[in-house]
Design a protein around this motif. Sequence first.
Motif, mmCIF file in Angstrom:
data_model
loop_
_atom_site.group_PDB
_atom_site.id
_atom_site.type_symbol
_atom_site.label_atom_id
_atom_site.label_comp_id
_atom_site.label_asym_id
_atom_site.label_seq_id
_atom_site.Cartn_x
_atom_site.Cartn_y
_atom_site.Cartn_z
ATOM 1 N N GLY A 20 6.078 5.568 11.006
ATOM 2 C CA GLY A 20 6.597 6.367 9.905
ATOM 3 C C GLY A 20 5.575 6.795 8.880
ATOM 4 O O GLY A 20 5.924 7.406 7.873
ATOM 5 N N VAL A 21 4.303 6.487 9.107
ATOM 6 C CA VAL A 21 3.246 6.821 8.154
ATOM 7 C C VAL A 21 2.784 8.260 8.382
ATOM 8 O O VAL A 21 2.484 8.650 9.512
ATOM 9 C CB VAL A 21 2.049 5.855 8.297
ATOM 10 N N GLU A 22 2.711 9.028 7.313
ATOM 11 C CA GLU A 22 2.225 10.404 7.395
ATOM 12 C C GLU A 22 0.703 10.419 7.299
ATOM 13 O O GLU A 22 0.135 9.954 6.306
ATOM 14 C CB GLU A 22 2.806 11.243 6.264
ATOM 15 N N VAL A 23 0.037 10.937 8.323
ATOM 16 C CA VAL A 23 -1.417 11.032 8.310
ATOM 17 C C VAL A 23 -1.819 12.285 7.533
ATOM 18 O O VAL A 23 -1.513 13.404 7.934
ATOM 19 C CB VAL A 23 -1.998 11.057 9.745
ATOM 20 N N PHE A 70 7.548 1.854 8.026
ATOM 21 C CA PHE A 70 6.514 2.238 7.065
ATOM 22 C C PHE A 70 6.754 3.643 6.509
ATOM 23 O O PHE A 70 5.873 4.221 5.872
ATOM 24 C CB PHE A 70 5.128 2.198 7.711
ATOM 25 N N THR A 71 7.939 4.189 6.724
ATOM 26 C CA THR A 71 8.235 5.530 6.233
ATOM 27 C C THR A 71 7.997 5.596 4.724
ATOM 28 O O THR A 71 8.399 4.704 3.979
ATOM 29 C CB THR A 71 9.688 5.906 6.577
ATOM 30 N N GLY A 72 7.324 6.671 4.309
ATOM 31 C CA GLY A 72 6.996 6.857 2.904
ATOM 32 C C GLY A 72 5.532 6.565 2.607
ATOM 33 O O GLY A 72 5.006 7.006 1.588
ATOM 34 N N LYS A 73 4.887 5.835 3.487
ATOM 35 C CA LYS A 73 3.469 5.562 3.300
ATOM 36 C C LYS A 73 2.641 6.725 3.857
ATOM 37 O O LYS A 73 3.095 7.463 4.720
ATOM 38 C CB LYS A 73 3.068 4.261 4.002
ATOM 39 N N LYS A 74 1.421 6.845 3.364
ATOM 40 C CA LYS A 74 0.485 7.878 3.809
ATOM 41 C C LYS A 74 -0.742 7.199 4.412
ATOM 42 O O LYS A 74 -0.989 6.018 4.166
ATOM 43 C CB LYS A 74 0.034 8.756 2.642
ATOM 44 N N ALA A 75 -1.517 7.961 5.177
ATOM 45 C CA ALA A 75 -2.726 7.410 5.788
ATOM 46 C C ALA A 75 -3.841 8.434 5.851
ATOM 47 O O ALA A 75 -3.597 9.640 5.899
ATOM 48 C CB ALA A 75 -2.425 6.908 7.201
ATOM 49 N N VAL A 76 -5.061 7.916 5.859
ATOM 50 C CA VAL A 76 -6.269 8.690 6.126
ATOM 51 C C VAL A 76 -7.067 7.874 7.146
ATOM 52 O O VAL A 76 -7.157 6.652 7.034
ATOM 53 C CB VAL A 76 -7.114 8.927 4.856
ATOM 54 N N ALA A 135 0.819 -1.215 0.000
ATOM 55 C CA ALA A 135 0.000 0.000 0.000
ATOM 56 C C ALA A 135 0.852 1.263 0.000
ATOM 57 O O ALA A 135 1.816 1.373 0.758
ATOM 58 C CB ALA A 135 -0.921 0.015 1.217
ATOM 59 N N ASP A 136 0.468 2.209 -0.844
ATOM 60 C CA ASP A 136 1.046 3.555 -0.789
ATOM 61 C C ASP A 136 0.287 4.384 0.240
ATOM 62 O O ASP A 136 0.865 5.211 0.936
ATOM 63 C CB ASP A 136 0.942 4.240 -2.162
ATOM 64 N N GLY A 170 -3.580 8.420 15.146
ATOM 65 C CA GLY A 170 -2.662 9.013 14.174
ATOM 66 C C GLY A 170 -1.220 8.930 14.618
ATOM 67 O O GLY A 170 -0.350 8.429 13.900
ATOM 68 N N GLY A 171 -0.952 9.417 15.835
ATOM 69 C CA GLY A 171 0.423 9.427 16.333
ATOM 70 C C GLY A 171 0.889 8.086 16.853
ATOM 71 O O GLY A 171 1.962 7.611 16.499
ATOM 72 N N GLY A 172 0.058 7.464 17.685
ATOM 73 C CA GLY A 172 0.479 6.248 18.365
ATOM 74 C C GLY A 172 0.545 5.016 17.486
ATOM 75 O O GLY A 172 1.263 4.072 17.799
ATOM 76 N N ILE A 173 -0.203 5.006 16.398
ATOM 77 C CA ILE A 173 -0.156 3.857 15.481
ATOM 78 C C ILE A 173 0.604 4.236 14.211
ATOM 79 O O ILE A 173 1.689 3.729 13.950
ATOM 80 C CB ILE A 173 -1.575 3.347 15.150
#
Length: 194
Positions: free
Chosen positions: A159-162, A119-125, A75-76, A151-154
């Motif tokens: 490394g995922v940017e929310v 997971f650095t480089g991945k994004k999240a919503v 997943a991106d 958002g922060g704790g998971i």
Amino acid sequence: MNHLIVYAHPHEGSFNHAILDTAAAALKDKGHEVHVRDLYKLGFNPVLSPADTAAMREGNTPADIAAEQEYLRNADVITFVYPIWWTGLPAILKGYVDRTFSYGFAYQYNAEGGIDKLFTGKKAVIVNTHGTPGKVYEAIGMHNSLKQTSGGGIFEFCGVEVLEHFLFGGVGSGAGDEERSRMLAQVKEKFSSL
């Protein structure tokens, strides 16, 4: 772009399901590859067992965990869609995180005592609904707490940017059709812009 939606609501006719359908349709309309993991339909086992941890320590990740980790790996963008129950994640989603965001896969400690965020480089919503009116949760600081823990704790811990965290309040206890339509329009706009 490869987009994973992890969905956790037991009822097909729920407003959360309308959110899921809206997000998936907006992404597909823009040509994204979309994978939906409906944890209740999958019958996902949320219990991290001693056998699970022993197997993973030996490098033998159980098949159900490995399957979900493959979706996460590819997943991106990862989206979580779930209701807030007792100011947190439904147990099935918490168990998904416990079992799949595992040490050595999502994060690890390094020789300097810091954290390698794998997971650095991945994004999240994150899209949440809750029955308590939004003004109440906002006034008592609950919205900030939810953003910090999920958002922060998971995600950010790994490394995922929310990119966005929607908190739709009053669902089921006061939000009428017009308000729900406005919420779905926000979801559509966000996912159309990814």
